[in-house]
Design a protein around this motif. Sequence first.
Motif, PDB file in Angstrom:
ATOM      1  N   PHE A 332       0.823  -1.203   0.000  1.00  0.00           N
ATOM      2  CA  PHE A 332       0.000   0.000   0.000  1.00  0.00           C
ATOM      3  C   PHE A 332       0.863   1.261   0.000  1.00  0.00           C
ATOM      4  O   PHE A 332       0.393   2.345  -0.331  1.00  0.00           O
ATOM      5  CB  PHE A 332      -0.914   0.036   1.232  1.00  0.00           C
ATOM      6  N   LEU A 333       2.116   1.139   0.421  1.00  0.00           N
ATOM      7  CA  LEU A 333       2.962   2.316   0.633  1.00  0.00           C
ATOM      8  C   LEU A 333       3.765   2.719  -0.596  1.00  0.00           C
ATOM      9  O   LEU A 333       4.279   3.834  -0.651  1.00  0.00           O
ATOM     10  CB  LEU A 333       3.945   2.039   1.786  1.00  0.00           C
ATOM     11  N   ILE A 334       3.884   1.824  -1.559  1.00  0.00           N
ATOM     12  CA  ILE A 334       4.801   2.061  -2.674  1.00  0.00           C
ATOM     13  C   ILE A 334       4.465   3.337  -3.442  1.00  0.00           C
ATOM     14  O   ILE A 334       5.354   4.056  -3.905  1.00  0.00           O
ATOM     15  CB  ILE A 334       4.812   0.835  -3.613  1.00  0.00           C
ATOM     16  N   ASP A 335       3.184   3.647  -3.591  1.00  0.00           N
ATOM     17  CA  ASP A 335       2.794   4.860  -4.327  1.00  0.00           C
ATOM     18  C   ASP A 335       1.936   5.789  -3.472  1.00  0.00           C
ATOM     19  O   ASP A 335       1.135   6.569  -3.983  1.00  0.00           O
ATOM     20  CB  ASP A 335       2.043   4.496  -5.611  1.00  0.00           C
ATOM     21  N   ILE A 336       2.126   5.733  -2.148  1.00  0.00           N
ATOM     22  CA  ILE A 336       1.256   6.514  -1.252  1.00  0.00           C
ATOM     23  C   ILE A 336       1.453   8.017  -1.438  1.00  0.00           C
ATOM     24  O   ILE A 336       0.521   8.809  -1.298  1.00  0.00           O
ATOM     25  CB  ILE A 336       1.476   6.101   0.217  1.00  0.00           C
ATOM     26  N   LEU A 337       2.670   8.441  -1.782  1.00  0.00           N
ATOM     27  CA  LEU A 337       2.907   9.864  -2.010  1.00  0.00           C
ATOM     28  C   LEU A 337       2.074  10.371  -3.179  1.00  0.00           C
ATOM     29  O   LEU A 337       1.471  11.451  -3.102  1.00  0.00           O
ATOM     30  CB  LEU A 337       4.396  10.119  -2.265  1.00  0.00           C
ATOM     31  N   ASP A 338       2.007   9.595  -4.256  1.00  0.00           N
ATOM     32  CA  ASP A 338       1.210  10.002  -5.411  1.00  0.00           C
ATOM     33  C   ASP A 338      -0.268  10.129  -5.056  1.00  0.00           C
ATOM     34  O   ASP A 338      -0.975  10.999  -5.586  1.00  0.00           O
ATOM     35  CB  ASP A 338       1.376   8.998  -6.562  1.00  0.00           C
ATOM     36  N   LEU A 339      -0.745   9.266  -4.163  1.00  0.00           N
ATOM     37  CA  LEU A 339      -2.146   9.340  -3.750  1.00  0.00           C
ATOM     38  C   LEU A 339      -2.434  10.652  -3.032  1.00  0.00           C
ATOM     39  O   LEU A 339      -3.463  11.296  -3.262  1.00  0.00           O
ATOM     40  CB  LEU A 339      -2.490   8.154  -2.855  1.00  0.00           C
ATOM     41  N   TYR A 340      -1.523  11.060  -2.155  1.00  0.00           N
ATOM     42  CA  TYR A 340      -1.723  12.325  -1.446  1.00  0.00           C
ATOM     43  C   TYR A 340      -1.604  13.517  -2.410  1.00  0.00           C
ATOM     44  O   TYR A 340      -2.356  14.491  -2.306  1.00  0.00           O
ATOM     45  CB  TYR A 340      -0.725  12.462  -0.300  1.00  0.00           C
ATOM     46  N   LEU A 341      -0.661  13.453  -3.337  1.00  0.00           N
ATOM     47  CA  LEU A 341      -0.509  14.543  -4.300  1.00  0.00           C
ATOM     48  C   LEU A 341      -1.744  14.660  -5.196  1.00  0.00           C
ATOM     49  O   LEU A 341      -2.123  15.761  -5.601  1.00  0.00           O
ATOM     50  CB  LEU A 341       0.750  14.325  -5.147  1.00  0.00           C
ATOM     51  N   ASP A 342      -2.360  13.532  -5.497  1.00  0.00           N
ATOM     52  CA  ASP A 342      -3.599  13.549  -6.281  1.00  0.00           C
ATOM     53  C   ASP A 342      -4.741  14.144  -5.468  1.00  0.00           C
ATOM     54  O   ASP A 342      -5.574  14.907  -5.973  1.00  0.00           O
ATOM     55  CB  ASP A 342      -3.939  12.124  -6.717  1.00  0.00           C
ATOM     56  N   ALA A 343      -4.781  13.831  -4.177  1.00  0.00           N
ATOM     57  CA  ALA A 343      -5.888  14.287  -3.318  1.00  0.00           C
ATOM     58  C   ALA A 343      -5.911  15.797  -3.156  1.00  0.00           C
ATOM     59  O   ALA A 343      -6.963  16.372  -2.868  1.00  0.00           O
ATOM     60  CB  ALA A 343      -5.796  13.612  -1.951  1.00  0.00           C
ATOM     61  N   VAL A 344      -4.764  16.468  -3.302  1.00  0.00           N
ATOM     62  CA  VAL A 344      -4.708  17.916  -3.071  1.00  0.00           C
ATOM     63  C   VAL A 344      -4.803  18.730  -4.362  1.00  0.00           C
ATOM     64  O   VAL A 344      -4.503  19.926  -4.371  1.00  0.00           O
ATOM     65  CB  VAL A 344      -3.432  18.313  -2.287  1.00  0.00           C
ATOM     66  N   LYS A 345      -5.245  18.112  -5.437  1.00  0.00           N
ATOM     67  CA  LYS A 345      -5.508  18.872  -6.660  1.00  0.00           C
ATOM     68  C   LYS A 345      -6.832  19.627  -6.516  1.00  0.00           C
ATOM     69  O   LYS A 345      -7.820  19.070  -6.035  1.00  0.00           O
ATOM     70  CB  LYS A 345      -5.562  17.940  -7.872  1.00  0.00           C
ATOM     71  N   ASP A 346      -6.841  20.877  -6.955  1.00  0.00           N
ATOM     72  CA  ASP A 346      -8.053  21.678  -6.791  1.00  0.00           C
ATOM     73  C   ASP A 346      -8.975  21.555  -8.001  1.00  0.00           C
ATOM     74  O   ASP A 346      -8.773  20.687  -8.864  1.00  0.00           O
ATOM     75  CB  ASP A 346      -7.694  23.139  -6.481  1.00  0.00           C
ATOM     76  N   LYS A 347      -9.969  22.404  -8.100  1.00  0.00           N
ATOM     77  CA  LYS A 347     -10.982  22.315  -9.150  1.00  0.00           C
ATOM     78  C   LYS A 347     -10.398  22.473 -10.549  1.00  0.00           C
ATOM     79  O   LYS A 347     -10.985  22.024 -11.528  1.00  0.00           O
ATOM     80  CB  LYS A 347     -12.067  23.370  -8.919  1.00  0.00           C
ATOM     81  N   ARG A 348      -9.221  23.096 -10.645  1.00  0.00           N
ATOM     82  CA  ARG A 348      -8.564  23.282 -11.954  1.00  0.00           C
ATOM     83  C   ARG A 348      -7.554  22.177 -12.233  1.00  0.00           C
ATOM     84  O   ARG A 348      -6.806  22.258 -13.193  1.00  0.00           O
ATOM     85  CB  ARG A 348      -7.859  24.629 -11.980  1.00  0.00           C
ATOM     86  N   ASP A 349      -7.529  21.158 -11.371  1.00  0.00           N
ATOM     87  CA  ASP A 349      -6.565  20.060 -11.448  1.00  0.00           C
ATOM     88  C   ASP A 349      -5.143  20.550 -11.180  1.00  0.00           C
ATOM     89  O   ASP A 349      -4.175  19.964 -11.657  1.00  0.00           O
ATOM     90  CB  ASP A 349      -6.627  19.366 -12.817  1.00  0.00           C
ATOM     91  N   LYS A 350      -5.015  21.626 -10.399  1.00  0.00           N
ATOM     92  CA  LYS A 350      -3.703  22.175 -10.053  1.00  0.00           C
ATOM     93  C   LYS A 350      -3.339  21.799  -8.621  1.00  0.00           C
ATOM     94  O   LYS A 350      -4.201  21.660  -7.757  1.00  0.00           O
ATOM     95  CB  LYS A 350      -3.701  23.701 -10.201  1.00  0.00           C
ATOM     96  N   ASN A 351      -2.042  21.657  -8.392  1.00  0.00           N
ATOM     97  CA  ASN A 351      -1.536  21.380  -7.056  1.00  0.00           C
ATOM     98  C   ASN A 351      -0.660  22.544  -6.612  1.00  0.00           C
ATOM     99  O   ASN A 351       0.489  22.659  -7.035  1.00  0.00           O
ATOM    100  CB  ASN A 351      -0.739  20.075  -7.057  1.00  0.00           C
ATOM    101  N   ASN A 352      -1.214  23.405  -5.778  1.00  0.00           N
ATOM    102  CA  ASN A 352      -0.477  24.544  -5.227  1.00  0.00           C
ATOM    103  C   ASN A 352      -0.225  24.351  -3.732  1.00  0.00           C
ATOM    104  O   ASN A 352      -0.202  25.306  -2.969  1.00  0.00           O
ATOM    105  CB  ASN A 352      -1.257  25.844  -5.458  1.00  0.00           C
ATOM    106  N   THR A 353      -0.049  23.095  -3.344  1.00  0.00           N
ATOM    107  CA  THR A 353       0.110  22.768  -1.933  1.00  0.00           C
ATOM    108  C   THR A 353       1.526  22.296  -1.636  1.00  0.00           C
ATOM    109  O   THR A 353       2.063  21.450  -2.343  1.00  0.00           O
ATOM    110  CB  THR A 353      -0.900  21.668  -1.527  1.00  0.00           C
ATOM    111  N   GLN A 354       2.104  22.849  -0.578  1.00  0.00           N
ATOM    112  CA  GLN A 354       3.403  22.397  -0.093  1.00  0.00           C
ATOM    113  C   GLN A 354       3.159  21.296   0.935  1.00  0.00           C
ATOM    114  O   GLN A 354       2.469  21.500   1.926  1.00  0.00           O
ATOM    115  CB  GLN A 354       4.184  23.559   0.527  1.00  0.00           C
TER     116      GLN A 354
END
Length: 454
Positions: A332-354
């Motif tokens: 479950f951990l191998i791609d867990i970072l990508d899952l979190y990065l996907d979760a923080v995309k906004d309505k424009r599909d942008k990630n402006n989160t540190q």
Amino acid sequence: MQLLALRLINFKQFKDVYIDFVDKDGSALEKVCFIGRNGTGKSTLLKLIDSILKEPFSLNLRETFSLSSDEKYALIYSLKFKDQVYHIFNDFQTASCVYNNKIESVDNWQQYLLSIKESGIRKDCPEFFADTDSLVDSYFEMIEKEFLQIYSPAESYNNEYLKIEDAPDTSLGDALALKEKLPVYVQVDSSTVKEFWNVLIYLIRERESQRSEFENRDENLEKTKKELIKLFDSENPKILDRIATIWNKILDKAGLEFDLSNVNNPIQKTDNLKASIKLKNSGKVLKYNELSTGIRNFIFRIGHICSLYFNRQIESGFLLIDEPENSLYPDFLIDILDLYLDAVKDKRDKNNTQLFMATHSPLVAGQFEPEEKIILDWNNNGFVDVRKGKSPAGDDPNDVLKEDFGLSEVLGKKGIEMWQRFVTLKQQLVSDSNGIDQQSVIDEIVKIQELYKF
């Protein structure tokens, strides 16, 4: 807004350390991973960063960290805000002040404090930002419009997720209280699972209100119901579809899926949202408390985060996650970072989160580049020092353990014994070939090699 650097002086287990969160070009890192032994301050740093970002210009840490009156600490943190960099000084008795130049190299911070007091922090003093009031006003203006900060601590022994059966205990009436504004500062853990469910219900109800308004527009009155549904759905995604996409990436590995077809939306104010997990093969519905601890913790944590970003335009966000590996099987951990990065995309599909993470897992840490890893370790004086990582993203976890976690040996006691036996046998085969039973030695070497992959 982005956090660029942090200097800690006489704070908790840090005597005097400087940590930068920038790449080789000086740009803010999009993601950071804290690694270190137990007690080196990973969770402390996450909590500190959360406090700094909440109150960058009026920070008071006495109560938050239960500091005694005789602890004389100082903090210096650098923030990039609207394309300008500000260095903010905060200590045990001085109100936060904004500085124009980097001061991470100040050796005698007590002498520096004296110079601050003597200057009176006058607006005409060139070393300080001239109009702090204007900066603070601008900061709060940003908070009102485009900001989101989420802090998710490690799970405690009092895990409220264990008590959930069909759904977290809330109702449509509670969820409608969010109609004024979705939260800006959020703690995500088992104690806030009701808030997560409220956000889901609110987003479902808000979409229905938008649909009604959409259908009653003059330009849509002549359209068929089928045309209206198609047009509205193309422009207005469903929160439960988004949650299903996120959840199923982890549930699929356990033979599970989110049961979208049997969702029970609330209608009356006392109604609750009922949405379940089911077995993919049989379709059997599982109660949430029948899921494994790791899966249950993860889906509610990441689901809450995803719901807060859904259909919002976030220009500046911060996500702080402590122990993302909690109770999860390695695959479950191998791609867990990508899952979190996907979760923080906004309505424009942008990630402006540190994003800031703290972990004990080499599988999680191995998803970060060397400059994104902050390694904490004890020095000979009993304080914590920091350094950047060495192993590249995607490296073998054993290399991550050696290079970044500082483990000189990753084999257990039995493994070390067998390695030494393996080496001894090979040396014996070469140096004393006439006085031994070569075949029996070769057989033992092959057996050890097959078992331990030496």
